[in-house]
Design a protein around this motif. Structure first.
Motif, PDB file in Angstrom:
ATOM      1  N   VAL A   7       0.853  -1.182   0.000  1.00  0.00           N
ATOM      2  CA  VAL A   7       0.000   0.000   0.000  1.00  0.00           C
ATOM      3  C   VAL A   7       0.890   1.234   0.000  1.00  0.00           C
ATOM      4  N   ASP A  10      -2.882   6.430   0.627  1.00  0.00           N
ATOM      5  CA  ASP A  10      -4.266   6.299   1.070  1.00  0.00           C
ATOM      6  C   ASP A  10      -4.950   7.603   0.741  1.00  0.00           C
ATOM      7  N   ASP A  11      -6.147   7.510   0.147  1.00  0.00           N
ATOM      8  CA  ASP A  11      -6.813   8.734  -0.281  1.00  0.00           C
ATOM      9  C   ASP A  11      -7.436   9.517   0.869  1.00  0.00           C
ATOM     10  N   THR A  18      -2.894   8.620  11.432  1.00  0.00           N
ATOM     11  CA  THR A  18      -3.148   7.240  11.017  1.00  0.00           C
ATOM     12  C   THR A  18      -3.191   6.325  12.230  1.00  0.00           C
ATOM     13  N   ARG A  46      -7.103   8.284   9.300  1.00  0.00           N
ATOM     14  CA  ARG A  46      -6.865   7.209   8.337  1.00  0.00           C
ATOM     15  C   ARG A  46      -6.793   5.919   9.145  1.00  0.00           C
ATOM     16  N   TRP A  48      -5.967   1.903   9.232  1.00  0.00           N
ATOM     17  CA  TRP A  48      -5.382   0.688   8.668  1.00  0.00           C
ATOM     18  C   TRP A  48      -5.699  -0.479   9.589  1.00  0.00           C
ATOM     19  N   CYS A  50      -4.396  -4.502  10.308  1.00  0.00           N
ATOM     20  CA  CYS A  50      -3.487  -5.613  10.041  1.00  0.00           C
ATOM     21  C   CYS A  50      -3.693  -6.612  11.178  1.00  0.00           C
ATOM     22  N   ARG A  73      -5.638  -8.880   1.195  1.00  0.00           N
ATOM     23  CA  ARG A  73      -6.426  -7.653   1.252  1.00  0.00           C
ATOM     24  C   ARG A  73      -7.888  -7.998   1.563  1.00  0.00           C
ATOM     25  N   ASP A  75     -11.878  -6.412   2.445  1.00  0.00           N
ATOM     26  CA  ASP A  75     -12.747  -5.245   2.262  1.00  0.00           C
ATOM     27  C   ASP A  75     -13.409  -4.864   3.585  1.00  0.00           C
ATOM     28  N   ALA A  79     -11.569   1.611   5.500  1.00  0.00           N
ATOM     29  CA  ALA A  79     -10.239   1.269   6.020  1.00  0.00           C
ATOM     30  C   ALA A  79      -9.441   0.505   4.967  1.00  0.00           C
ATOM     31  N   THR A  80      -8.144   0.513   5.136  1.00  0.00           N
ATOM     32  CA  THR A  80      -7.258  -0.328   4.332  1.00  0.00           C
ATOM     33  C   THR A  80      -6.870  -1.511   5.196  1.00  0.00           C
ATOM     34  N   PHE A 101       2.461  -1.361   4.557  1.00  0.00           N
ATOM     35  CA  PHE A 101       1.983   0.004   4.370  1.00  0.00           C
ATOM     36  C   PHE A 101       3.184   0.897   4.087  1.00  0.00           C
TER      37      PHE A 101
END
Length: 313
Positions: A7, A10-11, A18, A46, A48, A50, A73, A75, A79-80, A101
């Motif tokens: 990654v 991030d938009d 973060t 933001r 994330w 994991c 990955r 969904d 979030a990522t 990341f």
């Protein structure tokens, strides 16, 4: 060559702090999902994720050493997120490493765990280990657990718990931005069963509470109890499965069972949690013994050396 799966950005915008979330109940666990959903809904961070791809309760600070980890990955709206084939400590380590990341998070949150993590159970806890791993690497972190009680608690309580933590998370990020957040500790937060009517935050110290465990012999894998967390066990939660293989004459099977517990009185994490407070406990990584023990061995060790000298043999 750059890994195309890493990654890079991030938009969400670089002006927002973060937060990386992990846990030990697995990435699909309702506690993690609620925490991420509440964080995303604020539109202030933001986010994330994991986290382990499956349940990893009570693995403590174990790490994967002998084989690679997979990261898939996932969904999660807003979030990522990645599901990782490792322990909570693995997930934190990978997530903050810049291998997955593109940068380090500002704050690591581990939870929300199903079941409290107080007293001696902090040592067993994979949830606490997820935060501790970040602390090892110099990043601010918080482990978060909810005192789930079967028959009383509901899935919606995780959302209430996450919302109750928002002022704490926001204040921590202010301290991080101002470079005033203490670097010699991380935080362990436990939320009471009746989280909607909690009595507020209470700074506590780690106590010595523990659920006493024993072993019983069983005839198949289906017998025994299901561990929900390091502080929670449901003794009647596993039904017998006729397809499970019975134990052969050469093999003995044993499963843990609850034999009672020890809870100390006083101003400790577990006691205040049971009184209805959101407990906030500062933790470190060093395991110091009490002063009396140190004094005993300070006097005892020279005598051991004298007894092992050639003249004493």
């Amino acid at each position: 060559m750059e890994n195309p799966n890493t990654v890079v950005g991030d938009d969400g915008g670089s002006d927002r702090p973060t937060i990386m979330v992990t846990n030990d109940d697995g990435i699909d666990a309702p506690g993690l999902q609620a925490l991420v959903r509440v964080l995303v809904s604020t539109n202030r961070y933001r986010v994330w994720v994991c986290a382990p791809d499956s349940e990893k309760s009570a693995v403590s600070h174990s790490i994967t050493w002998r084989h690679p980890l997979s990261a898939k990955r996932i969904d999660i709206n807003g979030a990522t997120a990645f599901a990782v084939s490792g322990t909570p400590a693995d997930c934190t380590s990978l997530g903050i490493s810049k291998a997955l990341f593109s940068s380090e998070p500002d704050l690591v949150l581990s939870g929300i765990n199903m079941g409290s993590n107080c007293g001696y159970h902090i040592v067993y806890s994979g949830t606490v280990a997820g935060a501790r791993e970040a602390f090892f690497n110099g990043l601010p972190s918080v482990s978060i657990s909810y005192d789930w009680v079967g028959g009383t608690s509901s899935i919606n309580d995780f959302t209430l718990a996450a919302e109750a933590c928002l002022p704490l998370i926001s204040s921590i990020l202010v301290e991080i931005k101002n470079k005033t957040f203490p670097q010699k500790c991380f935080l362990n937060v436990d939320l009471p069963t009746n989280v909607l009517n909690n009595k507020g935050y209470k700074l506590t110290k780690q106590g010595k509470s523990i659920v006493k465990m024993g072993w019983k012999q069983v005839s198949s894998d289906a017998q025994g109890a299901q561990m929900l967390s390091t502080m929670t066990m449901e003794s009647n939660s596993v039904a017998s499965n006729p397809e499970d293989n019975s134990v052969s004459q050469e093999q003995l099977l044993f499963k843990r069972e609850v034999r009672g517990g020890h809870v100390e009185e006083g101003e400790t994490d577990y006691c205040y949690l049971k009184q209805g407070y959101i407990t906030v406990t500062t933790l470190g990584a060093l395991s110091h013994a009490d002063n009396d023990s140190h004094t005993f061995f300070k006097e005892w060790l020279p005598m051991v050396a004298d007894r092992t000298s050639p003249s004493a043999l």
